[in-house]
Design a protein around this motif. Structure first.
Motif, mmCIF file in Angstrom:
data_model
loop_
_atom_site.group_PDB
_atom_site.id
_atom_site.type_symbol
_atom_site.label_atom_id
_atom_site.label_comp_id
_atom_site.label_asym_id
_atom_site.label_seq_id
_atom_site.Cartn_x
_atom_site.Cartn_y
_atom_site.Cartn_z
ATOM 1 N N UNK A 16 7.796 -12.923 5.270
ATOM 2 C CA UNK A 16 6.876 -13.178 4.135
ATOM 3 C C UNK A 16 6.138 -11.599 4.193
ATOM 4 N N UNK A 17 6.054 -11.071 3.128
ATOM 5 C CA UNK A 17 5.186 -9.763 2.872
ATOM 6 C C UNK A 17 4.149 -10.283 1.869
ATOM 7 N N UNK A 18 2.707 -10.038 2.497
ATOM 8 C CA UNK A 18 1.634 -10.061 1.944
ATOM 9 C C UNK A 18 1.042 -8.725 1.293
ATOM 10 N N UNK A 19 0.739 -8.973 -0.243
ATOM 11 C CA UNK A 19 -0.053 -7.740 -0.768
ATOM 12 C C UNK A 19 -1.126 -8.068 -1.252
ATOM 13 N N UNK A 20 -2.275 -7.313 -1.064
ATOM 14 C CA UNK A 20 -3.516 -7.211 -1.951
ATOM 15 C C UNK A 20 -3.381 -6.677 -3.220
ATOM 16 N N UNK A 21 -3.924 -7.504 -4.364
ATOM 17 C CA UNK A 21 -3.738 -6.801 -5.520
ATOM 18 C C UNK A 21 -5.164 -7.264 -6.401
ATOM 19 N N UNK A 22 -6.098 -5.909 -6.653
ATOM 20 C CA UNK A 22 -5.927 -4.800 -5.723
ATOM 21 C C UNK A 22 -6.026 -4.833 -4.431
ATOM 22 N N UNK A 23 -5.936 -3.757 -3.593
ATOM 23 C CA UNK A 23 -5.976 -3.743 -2.103
ATOM 24 C C UNK A 23 -7.464 -3.618 -1.588
ATOM 25 N N UNK A 42 15.195 -11.165 1.917
ATOM 26 C CA UNK A 42 15.063 -12.572 1.670
ATOM 27 C C UNK A 42 13.816 -13.041 2.003
ATOM 28 N N UNK A 43 12.797 -12.125 2.123
ATOM 29 C CA UNK A 43 11.360 -12.728 2.300
ATOM 30 C C UNK A 43 10.756 -13.246 0.973
ATOM 31 N N UNK A 44 9.559 -13.851 1.406
ATOM 32 C CA UNK A 44 8.539 -14.356 0.129
ATOM 33 C C UNK A 44 7.673 -13.108 -0.150
ATOM 34 N N UNK A 45 7.240 -13.070 -1.295
ATOM 35 C CA UNK A 45 6.562 -12.153 -1.565
ATOM 36 C C UNK A 45 5.123 -12.906 -2.167
ATOM 37 N N UNK A 46 3.912 -12.909 -1.187
ATOM 38 C CA UNK A 46 2.573 -13.289 -1.322
ATOM 39 C C UNK A 46 1.696 -12.432 -1.951
ATOM 40 N N UNK A 47 1.170 -12.517 -3.168
ATOM 41 C CA UNK A 47 0.086 -11.657 -3.584
ATOM 42 C C UNK A 47 -1.245 -12.403 -3.652
ATOM 43 N N UNK A 48 -2.124 -11.617 -3.039
ATOM 44 C CA UNK A 48 -3.536 -12.096 -2.495
ATOM 45 C C UNK A 48 -4.472 -11.252 -3.870
ATOM 46 N N UNK A 49 -4.546 -11.920 -4.907
ATOM 47 C CA UNK A 49 -5.237 -11.183 -6.222
ATOM 48 C C UNK A 49 -6.783 -11.591 -6.096
ATOM 49 N N UNK A 50 -7.356 -10.701 -6.819
ATOM 50 C CA UNK A 50 -8.819 -10.786 -7.287
ATOM 51 C C UNK A 50 -9.042 -11.572 -8.684
ATOM 52 N N UNK A 51 -9.420 -12.636 -8.594
ATOM 53 C CA UNK A 51 -9.510 -13.308 -10.082
ATOM 54 C C UNK A 51 -10.381 -12.666 -10.962
ATOM 55 N N UNK A 52 -11.478 -11.904 -10.350
ATOM 56 C CA UNK A 52 -12.305 -11.030 -11.414
ATOM 57 C C UNK A 52 -11.417 -10.276 -12.216
#
Length: 78
Positions: A16-23, A42-52
């Motif tokens: 898994x690759x976790x990315x902050x968006x924005x960081x 073959x990894x999953x891409x997980x994005x942690x997003x700011x809802x604002x």
């Protein structure tokens, strides 16, 4: 901007690759580059997003995120 390592070349592929968006610094990561690393390994891409910021930024799903997670209270207050 983050330079994504070529983990596949080293034989140490992530699951898994976790990315902050924005960081955490408020910068926008290149989700497309992260998606290419995930496709190669073959990894999953997980994005942690700011809802604002969702109202003005491109959707992480449009960039190929497998999972998008957002916290309802990005300021950190409880």
């Amino acid at each position: 901007m983050t330079v994504w390592p070529a983990a596949a070349a080293a034989g140490d592929a992530p699951g898994v690759l976790v990315v902050g968006y924005p960081n955490y610094l408020g910068c926008l990561e290149d989700i497309g580059a992260a998606r290419r690393i995930c496709d190669a390994t073959g990894a999953l891409l997980v994005v942690v997003a700011d809802p604002v910021s969702a109202a003005i930024l491109r959707s992480p799903g449009e960039s190929g995120a497998d999972v998008v997670w957002a916290k309802a209270n990005p300021s950190g207050r409880r």
